[in-house]
Design a protein around this motif. Sequence first.
Motif, PDB file in Angstrom:
ATOM      1  N   LEU A 242       0.849  -1.197   0.000  1.00 31.99           N
ATOM      2  CA  LEU A 242       0.000   0.000   0.000  1.00 31.99           C
ATOM      3  C   LEU A 242       0.883   1.245   0.000  1.00 31.99           C
ATOM      4  O   LEU A 242       1.659   1.461   0.928  1.00 31.99           O
TER       5      LEU A 242
ATOM      6  N   ALA B  72      -8.769  -0.199   0.334  1.00 32.29           N
ATOM      7  CA  ALA B  72      -7.350  -0.220  -0.052  1.00 32.29           C
ATOM      8  C   ALA B  72      -6.603  -1.295   0.740  1.00 32.29           C
ATOM      9  O   ALA B  72      -5.799  -2.050   0.183  1.00 32.29           O
ATOM     10  N   LEU B  73      -6.887  -1.378   2.039  1.00 32.31           N
ATOM     11  CA  LEU B  73      -6.207  -2.384   2.872  1.00 32.31           C
ATOM     12  C   LEU B  73      -6.611  -3.793   2.447  1.00 32.31           C
ATOM     13  O   LEU B  73      -5.770  -4.698   2.402  1.00 32.31           O
TER      14      LEU B  73
ATOM     15  N   ALA C 250      -4.787  -4.681  -0.786  1.00 32.49           N
ATOM     16  CA  ALA C 250      -3.374  -4.964  -0.502  1.00 32.49           C
ATOM     17  C   ALA C 250      -3.261  -6.306   0.218  1.00 32.49           C
ATOM     18  O   ALA C 250      -2.341  -7.086  -0.028  1.00 32.49           O
TER      19      ALA C 250
ATOM     20  N   ILE D 156      -1.220  -1.320  -4.310  1.00 30.20           N
ATOM     21  CA  ILE D 156      -2.267  -0.308  -4.280  1.00 30.20           C
ATOM     22  C   ILE D 156      -1.689   1.079  -4.049  1.00 30.20           C
ATOM     23  O   ILE D 156      -0.762   1.236  -3.258  1.00 30.20           O
TER      24      ILE D 156
ATOM     25  N   TRP E  64      -4.186  -7.722   6.685  1.00 29.57           N
ATOM     26  CA  TRP E  64      -3.690  -6.333   6.694  1.00 29.57           C
ATOM     27  C   TRP E  64      -2.325  -6.260   7.348  1.00 29.57           C
ATOM     28  O   TRP E  64      -1.490  -5.454   6.959  1.00 29.57           O
TER      29      TRP E  64
ATOM     30  N   ILE F 140       3.875  -1.032   3.661  1.00 30.29           N
ATOM     31  CA  ILE F 140       3.254   0.289   3.511  1.00 30.29           C
ATOM     32  C   ILE F 140       4.334   1.351   3.344  1.00 30.29           C
ATOM     33  O   ILE F 140       5.339   1.325   4.042  1.00 30.29           O
TER      34      ILE F 140
END
Length: 448
Positions: A193, A254-255, A258, A264, A293, A298
């Motif tokens: 992400l 989005a999470l 991903a 993403i 998640w 990230i």
Amino acid sequence: MADILAGGKPSLIIESGEPDWLSPIPLDHDGTWMIRISDRSITPNPNELLIHPPSLVVGVGCERDCAPDELRELVVETLADARLAPQSVRAIVSIDVKADEPAVHTLAEGLGVPARFFNAAELEAESPRLENPSDIVFREVGAHGVSEAAALAATGPKGMLIVAKRKSRRATCAVARGPHIDVRQIGRSRGHLSIVGTGPGDKAHRTPATDTAIARAQDIVGYGPYLDLLGPSIAGKTRHDFGLGAEIDRCRHALNLAGQGRDIALVSSGDPGVFAMATLVFELLDQEAHPDWQRISIDVHPGVSAMQLAAARAGAPLGHDFCAISLSDLLTPWPTIQERLRAAAEADFVTAFYNPRSRKRHHQIETARDIFLAHRPVDTPVIIARNLAREGESVEIMPLSELQVESIDMLTVVIIGNSQSRQMALVGRSWAYTPRGYVQKNIGKTGS
Ligand code: SAH
């Protein structure tokens, strides 16, 4: 290679791999030149072109927080002992609970290949082909093997285990050979992400790091009109448009994407950490324990915030201590906002107002002006910047006493100077700046 291209006909030895790119090269069985295709680690003979085909996959397993060096040494030694060429390794594979294991990613990065992951059911399907099935491993992860099973799953039904499981203290590895390895067909990646900000509007104010993050993303998630601002840079990517106000849905979506192993980009305007989506992502991660998640990677990329471009257009009003206050009472109670307004005004901070006004809400900016008027000279410069870096941009500078709220809307950022800020006319236009005191100090020195 140059000699072969110049007309020398080579003979060909294929030891491993299925090269489909060789057909245009004319071959001669007793040629002076030789092309050898092999995933073994060998020294080529004179007049021999040795090509390592993409035929190997290394399956790995390890305990949580295994030292990256331990896993790397195990794999390097295993390949060396089996006389296999690291250049032929196409992927590092493991079980999905290792998708966030640093040792696995360090190994893959070191070899310059992707890391891919299978779930327990996919690995368990390989049990009949394992050389070292283990009930203990089954009880721990739900499959009878990890490294052997992952290597076999990656190379498919035609694949073969060529090095059975080897162990170090905390890690295991195994190697399989397959006919033609296409990494895109192997398992799933660790999801990624990127949280990015587009800047206030046009491309010129978007950072190169943001462009890179957008370019690598498969899916783009954001408020529809912001995605439109990205123009051709998101052509061909899957768009996930959300409406205004659907911030939590946007972040969750989005999470989740991903978490499925996709790459993403979650898009905000301005800076993604300034009254925007980045903080919401971390709040969700902090409060909801989704295993999918927790395993993603990230990155947060800073962007040019509206306040910064407003300041630059006006000159240098943020040159001394400043703060930013959102006047939206959707998430912050109005009494709290008022308290902060009073504190900022009293402490003589240059203050930027975000979300200064909406169609339904305009008393806040009036109250803000009145609070600041009680603590600052009436001629304190105010900057009203609308539609920055977008069509219809306007930047006005006026004294605090003349601040008209009618010219302010939701796409405006307002900056009120501190008690020292000055407005001045230069080259036919108005500027504002906040002195830091350098000039005063130097004048003092010269005088003494
Ligand atoms: N993350 C954004 C802020 C989002 S909050 C940033 O860092 O800029 C939304 C508020 O930002 C708007 O109400 C407005 O006050 C300000 N804003 C965002 N884009 C703007 C623009 N192009 N011109 C003027 N103000 C803008």
